[in-house]
Design an enzyme around this catalytic site. Sequence first.
Site, PDB file in Angstrom:
ATOM      1  N   LYS A  61      -3.153  -1.161  15.841  1.00 60.38           N
ATOM      2  CA  LYS A  61      -2.666  -0.322  16.942  1.00 60.38           C
ATOM      3  C   LYS A  61      -3.765  -0.146  17.969  1.00 60.38           C
ATOM      4  O   LYS A  61      -4.946  -0.107  17.617  1.00 60.38           O
ATOM      5  CB  LYS A  61      -2.339   1.072  16.407  1.00 60.38           C
ATOM      6  CG  LYS A  61      -1.108   1.146  15.583  1.00 60.38           C
ATOM      7  CD  LYS A  61      -0.709   2.610  15.468  1.00 60.38           C
ATOM      8  CE  LYS A  61       0.606   2.739  14.757  1.00 60.38           C
ATOM      9  NZ  LYS A  61       0.486   2.512  13.321  1.00 60.38           N
ATOM     10  N   GLU A 120       0.826  -1.222   0.000  1.00 57.90           N
ATOM     11  CA  GLU A 120       0.000   0.000   0.000  1.00 57.90           C
ATOM     12  C   GLU A 120       0.858   1.269   0.000  1.00 57.90           C
ATOM     13  O   GLU A 120       2.068   1.208   0.229  1.00 57.90           O
ATOM     14  CB  GLU A 120      -0.946   0.007   1.199  1.00 57.90           C
ATOM     15  CG  GLU A 120      -0.229   0.111   2.537  1.00 57.90           C
ATOM     16  CD  GLU A 120      -1.064   0.815   3.603  1.00 57.90           C
ATOM     17  OE1 GLU A 120      -1.545   1.943   3.344  1.00 57.90           O
ATOM     18  OE2 GLU A 120      -1.209   0.252   4.696  1.00 57.90           O
TER      19      GLU A 120
HETATM   20  N1  PSU Z   1      -2.788   1.896  10.673  1.00 58.77           N
HETATM   21  C1  PSU Z   1      -1.460   1.982  10.853  1.00 58.77           C
HETATM   22  N2  PSU Z   1      -0.707   2.613   9.902  1.00 58.77           N
HETATM   23  C2  PSU Z   1      -1.272   3.137   8.774  1.00 58.77           C
HETATM   24  C3  PSU Z   1      -2.683   3.009   8.601  1.00 58.77           C
HETATM   25  C4  PSU Z   1      -3.384   2.378   9.570  1.00 58.77           C
HETATM   26  O1  PSU Z   1      -0.944   1.513  11.857  1.00 58.77           O
HETATM   27  O2  PSU Z   1      -0.545   3.717   7.938  1.00 58.77           O
HETATM   28  C5  PSU Z   1      -3.323   3.521   7.333  1.00 58.77           C
HETATM   29  C6  PSU Z   1      -3.627   2.354   6.379  1.00 58.77           C
HETATM   30  O3  PSU Z   1      -3.465   2.796   5.046  1.00 58.77           O
HETATM   31  C7  PSU Z   1      -5.093   2.057   6.668  1.00 58.77           C
HETATM   32  C8  PSU Z   1      -5.610   3.458   6.929  1.00 58.77           C
HETATM   33  O4  PSU Z   1      -5.766   1.434   5.616  1.00 58.77           O
HETATM   34  O5  PSU Z   1      -4.590   4.107   7.647  1.00 58.77           O
HETATM   35  C9  PSU Z   1      -6.919   3.446   7.697  1.00 58.77           C
HETATM   36  O6  PSU Z   1      -7.457   4.715   7.718  1.00 58.77           O
HETATM   37  P1  PSU Z   1      -8.949   4.947   8.250  1.00 58.77           P
HETATM   38  O7  PSU Z   1      -8.870   4.592   9.706  1.00 58.77           O
HETATM   39  O8  PSU Z   1      -9.230   6.407   8.021  1.00 58.77           O
HETATM   40  O9  PSU Z   1      -9.809   4.021   7.461  1.00 58.77           O
END
Ligand code: PSU
Length: 302
Positions: free
Chosen positions: A160, A26
């Site tokens: 996390k 990604e």
């Molecule tokens: N969690 C992490 N590192 C990240 C992300 C999530 O520990 O970089 C990023 C990933 O790309 C994940 C996105 O798909 O954040 C999720 O964002 P949201 O919670 O807005 O869906």
Amino acid sequence: MLEKYIEINEEVKDALENKKPVVALESTIISHGMPYPQNVETAREVERIVRENGSIPATVAILGGKIKVGLTDEELEYLGRSESVVKTSRRDLPFIISKELDGATTVATTMIIADLANIRVFATGGIGGVHRNAQDTFDISADLMELANTDVAVVCSGAKSILDIGLTLEYLETQGVPVIGFGTEEFPAFYTRKSGFKVDYSVKSEKELAKAIKTKWDLNLKGGLVIGNPIPKEYEMDYNEIDKAINNALEEADDNNIKGKETTPFLLSKIKEVTKGESLKSNIQLVYNNAKVASRLAKELI
Ligand code: PSU
Ligand code: MN
């Protein structure tokens, strides 16, 4: 028709045509998850590790409205440096493309694109999930719905604890998404190997994992899988230190009224600040470890 939107680079195209293993990667982790220049260095090293373990890397992003599967060195550099790359989840995808913008793909969007390109294995750091206080905010990452619907296996280091890990696991259970521990009985919490929550199933090898994944898809049980691969012991963070940093970041997000898609990037950068860069070091190492397992898994799935 799809060629109008997607450009698969030569190396990845050749691998797919000749049934060589490919691993999707990604780009939100590059543009919104880590600072420059460590983000670009990490992205390059991840690609190297995928190769070293026998698969072809395919980093996914949107550049000038075109979906790219497999990036050049210059494109990686651009993505890591540019301030105008938009975090692109499922709902954003058609607009980032039609407006011809640059977009970094989240776990959800990388899964969508991997599926279109027929790539079945994807490595990242952590998935999005159900946020703490979601009962008030309704903040549940689109990653979870994607895992329910799209046939891609996601190798990560869990989630996390900025998230409510218990609720995230409940949501995945409801959606029928298997959560697997790679060499562990416990779902990892990104910076730490333990979260206090058990996984549904534990596997000891990529071979054992591939057998279960094949079975799922052979039976037409659509959707993805979450493979929780814990951070190597030597890079694990102290539980209390990271817990403090996360609580600190959550309070600041609340004070600053941070909402929606800004929430995850805001929390990530605060944690980095509070731990004085220690969290970044762990973050980088766990991604390397996931790239290795994903590459070996992709080989087993051929
Ligand atoms: N969690 C992490 N590192 C990240 C992300 C999530 O520990 O970089 C990023 C990933 O790309 C994940 C996105 O798909 O954040 C999720 O964002 P949201 O919670 O807005 O869906
Ligand atoms: Mn969200």
